[in-house]
Design a protein around this motif. Structure first.
Motif, PDB file in Angstrom:
ATOM      1  N   LEU A 259      44.370  12.809  19.187  1.00  0.00           N
ATOM      2  CA  LEU A 259      45.543  12.346  18.940  1.00  0.00           C
ATOM      3  C   LEU A 259      45.600  10.605  17.804  1.00  0.00           C
ATOM      4  CD1 LEU A 259      48.225  13.712  21.204  1.00  0.00           C
ATOM      5  CD2 LEU A 259      47.761  15.242  18.976  1.00  0.00           C
ATOM      6  N   ILE A 260      44.413  10.218  19.317  1.00  0.00           N
ATOM      7  CA  ILE A 260      44.189   8.866  18.423  1.00  0.00           C
ATOM      8  C   ILE A 260      43.523   8.218  17.427  1.00  0.00           C
ATOM      9  CG2 ILE A 260      43.811   6.836  19.690  1.00  0.00           C
ATOM     10  CD1 ILE A 260      44.537   7.454  22.090  1.00  0.00           C
ATOM     11  N   SER A 261      42.328   9.661  17.559  1.00  0.00           N
ATOM     12  CA  SER A 261      40.935   9.592  16.339  1.00  0.00           C
ATOM     13  C   SER A 261      41.754  10.084  14.917  1.00  0.00           C
ATOM     14  CB  SER A 261      40.426  10.810  16.940  1.00  0.00           C
ATOM     15  OG  SER A 261      39.801  10.140  17.890  1.00  0.00           O
ATOM     16  N   ILE A 262      42.423  11.138  15.050  1.00  0.00           N
ATOM     17  CA  ILE A 262      43.538  11.224  13.752  1.00  0.00           C
ATOM     18  C   ILE A 262      45.000  10.022  13.473  1.00  0.00           C
ATOM     19  CG2 ILE A 262      45.216  12.826  13.167  1.00  0.00           C
ATOM     20  CD1 ILE A 262      44.312  15.198  15.238  1.00  0.00           C
ATOM     21  N   PHE A 263      44.959   9.550  14.739  1.00  0.00           N
ATOM     22  CA  PHE A 263      46.069   8.276  13.993  1.00  0.00           C
ATOM     23  C   PHE A 263      44.897   6.713  13.261  1.00  0.00           C
ATOM     24  CE2 PHE A 263      47.601   4.495  15.069  1.00  0.00           C
ATOM     25  CZ  PHE A 263      48.586   4.325  14.967  1.00  0.00           C
ATOM     26  N   VAL A 264      43.907   6.780  13.821  1.00  0.00           N
ATOM     27  CA  VAL A 264      43.282   5.743  13.286  1.00  0.00           C
ATOM     28  C   VAL A 264      42.975   6.715  11.962  1.00  0.00           C
ATOM     29  CG1 VAL A 264      40.471   4.980  13.567  1.00  0.00           C
ATOM     30  CG2 VAL A 264      42.152   4.727  15.632  1.00  0.00           C
ATOM     31  N   LYS A 268      43.361   4.290   8.591  1.00  0.00           N
ATOM     32  CA  LYS A 268      42.118   3.509   8.083  1.00  0.00           C
ATOM     33  C   LYS A 268      42.582   4.153   6.229  1.00  0.00           C
ATOM     34  CE  LYS A 268      37.786   2.946   7.649  1.00  0.00           C
ATOM     35  NZ  LYS A 268      35.985   2.278   8.231  1.00  0.00           N
ATOM     36  N   PHE A 269      42.908   5.913   6.359  1.00  0.00           N
ATOM     37  CA  PHE A 269      42.949   6.079   4.779  1.00  0.00           C
ATOM     38  C   PHE A 269      44.102   5.394   3.650  1.00  0.00           C
ATOM     39  CE2 PHE A 269      45.541   9.040   2.362  1.00  0.00           C
ATOM     40  CZ  PHE A 269      44.228   9.336   1.450  1.00  0.00           C
ATOM     41  N   TYR A 270      45.483   4.891   4.573  1.00  0.00           N
ATOM     42  CA  TYR A 270      46.303   3.947   4.007  1.00  0.00           C
ATOM     43  C   TYR A 270      45.941   2.733   3.704  1.00  0.00           C
ATOM     44  CZ  TYR A 270      49.491   8.233   3.544  1.00  0.00           C
ATOM     45  OH  TYR A 270      50.055   9.364   3.546  1.00  0.00           O
ATOM     46  N   GLY A 271      44.689   1.961   4.363  1.00  0.00           N
ATOM     47  CA  GLY A 271      44.265   0.411   4.302  1.00  0.00           C
ATOM     48  C   GLY A 271      45.182  -0.353   5.471  1.00  0.00           C
TER      49      GLY A 271
END
Length: 321
Positions: A259-264, A268-271
Motif C-alpha cells: 500500500l505504501i509503495s502504491i501511494f509513493v 510521484k506521478f503527480y509530481g
C-alpha cells in the motif's frame, strides 16, 4: 450423546503426597509435621490405607534439606525421600516424585505450605466419587499484591488466547489417580509444563477451592523472572500459535508495504516529492526489530526441537530412602 455419572469407589485408596523441595531447610520442619498429622488422621479415619506416605523430592538443594529428609525418614515410616543428582527445576522434580509413586492416588503440593493441606481429604472424597483428577484452585487472590494479581490474570488470559487448556488459578496442587498418573508418565517430552499437560489427559476431573496462605518460613522459589520463564515454557511446549502469529504479522507487513509503495508511485506521478527521511529510518528500525523478535521466537522452538531429539533422561536419582 449420553453422559454417565461417576462410578463411586469402594476400596480405601493408598496415597502418596509428593513434595518437591529446593533449599527448604527453614520450612521443612513445619511441612513434615503438618503432613504427617494429616496422614495419621486420615489413616485413623480409614480414608486411606496405612501404606500411605509422604515422598519428599530434593531437587539438588545446597542447604541441609536432604539431611533433614533422611533424618525424618529414619524416624518415621510415613516419610520417604529421593534426591536428584542435581537441580533440574520444579516441574522435573515433581515428575521425578510422581514417577516413584506406586499408590492408588498421588497428591502434589509445595513444601511452603501455602496451599491448604485441609483440601487433601476433600480431594480424596472427590476421587472416591469417581474423579481421576482433582485440581486445587485458589478461590481468590486478595492476599496478593496488585502487580502479582495483574501478572497472574494476564498470564491466564495469554494462555487462553494461545489455545492452551489449563485451569485458572491452579498451580501444581492436585490429585491424580493411578490411571491418570500412568497416562501422564507416557508423555516423553523434555519441556514440561504440567498445568497444561494434565488437562490433555481428558479424564474426568473436578476442582476444590481454597484460600492460599502466607509462606510460613523461607523465601519464595518463584520470583517474577521464573514465572516469566515458566510462561514461555508453557507456550512454546504446548502450542504453535506464536509461529502462526509470525506468519500473520509477515503477511500484514507485506500488505502495508504494498500500500505504501502504491501511494509513493501515485504521489510521484503527480509530481509530489516525498522527503520522508525520518519515516524511512523509523520503518527500517521497526522492521528490523520485528524480524529479530520473530527470529527469537523461531529460535526458541528450534532449540526445543534440538533438545527433544537427543532423548536424554529428564533426571537421575542419586539417593533414595
Amino acid at each position: 450423546m449420553h453422559t454417565f455419572p461417576p462410578q463411586h469407589r469402594d476400596d480405601i485408596p493408598s496415597l502418596t503426597i509428593v513434595v518437591p523441595c529446593y533449599n527448604e531447610e527453614e520450612v521443612f520442619a513445619f511441612c513434615v509435621a503438618e503432613l504427617k498429622s494429616l496422614l495419621k488422621r486420615a489413616i485413623e479415619e480409614k480414608k486411606i490405607t496405612a501404606q500411605s506416605h509422604i515422598l519428599f523430592v530434593d531437587d539438588g538443594s545446597r542447604d541441609k534439606t536432604w539431611s533433614l529428609i533422611k533424618q525424618a525418614a529414619q524416624t518415621d515410616n510415613l516419610v520417604h525421600g529421593i534426591r536428584l543428582s542435581r537441580n533440574r527445576g520444579h516441574q522435573i522434580a515433581l515428575m521425578a516424585g510422581l514417577s516413584c509413586a506406586e499408590t492408588n492416588i498421588s497428591v502434589s503440593i509445595d513444601a511452603d505450605l501455602q496451599d491448604d493441606t485441609a483440601c487433601i481429604p476433600k480431594m480424596i472424597e472427590k476421587y472416591m466419587e469417581g474423579n481421576e483428577i482433582v485440581y486445587g484452585v485458589r478461590s481468590d487472590r486478595s492476599s496478593d499484591s496488585f502487580f502479582k494479581r495483574w501478572s497472574a490474570n494476564s498470564f491466564y488470559k495469554l494462555m487462553e488466547v494461545m489455545g492452551i487448556q489449563q485451569v485458572a488459578n491452579h498451580a501444581d496442587f492436585r490429585l491424580l489417580s493411578r490411571r491418570a498418573l500412568h497416562s501422564l508418565l507416557q508423555f516423553e517430552e523434555q519441556n514440561i509444563y504440567l498445568r497444561g499437560m494434565i488437562p490433555l489427559l481428558g479424564y474426568r476431573s473436578t476442582q476444590v477451592f481454597y484460600a492460599r496462605k502466607e509462606r510460613c518460613a523461607g523465601e519464595s522459589k518463584y520470583p517474577f523472572y521464573k514465572m516469566l520463564s515458566l510462561a514461555i515454557e508453557g507456550i512454546t511446549s504446548l502450542t504453535i500459535k506464536p509461529l502462526r502469529l509470525i506468519s500473520l504479522l509477515g503477511a500484514f507487513t507485506c500488505l502495508i508495504s504494498i500500500l505504501i509503495s502504491i501511494f509513493v508511485v501515485v504521489q510521484k506521478f503527480y509530481g509530489h516529492v516525498l522527503l520522508g527521511w525520518a519515516s524511512v529510518e523509523i520503518s527500517i528500525f521497526f522492521l528490523g526489530g520485528v524480524q529479530l523478535l520473530c527470529l527469537g521466537v523461531i529460535g526458541e522452538y528450534i532449540g526445543k526441537i534440538y533438545m527433544e531429539t537427543k532423548h536424554r533422561p529428564k533426571f537421575f536419582i542419586q539417593d533414595k530412602i
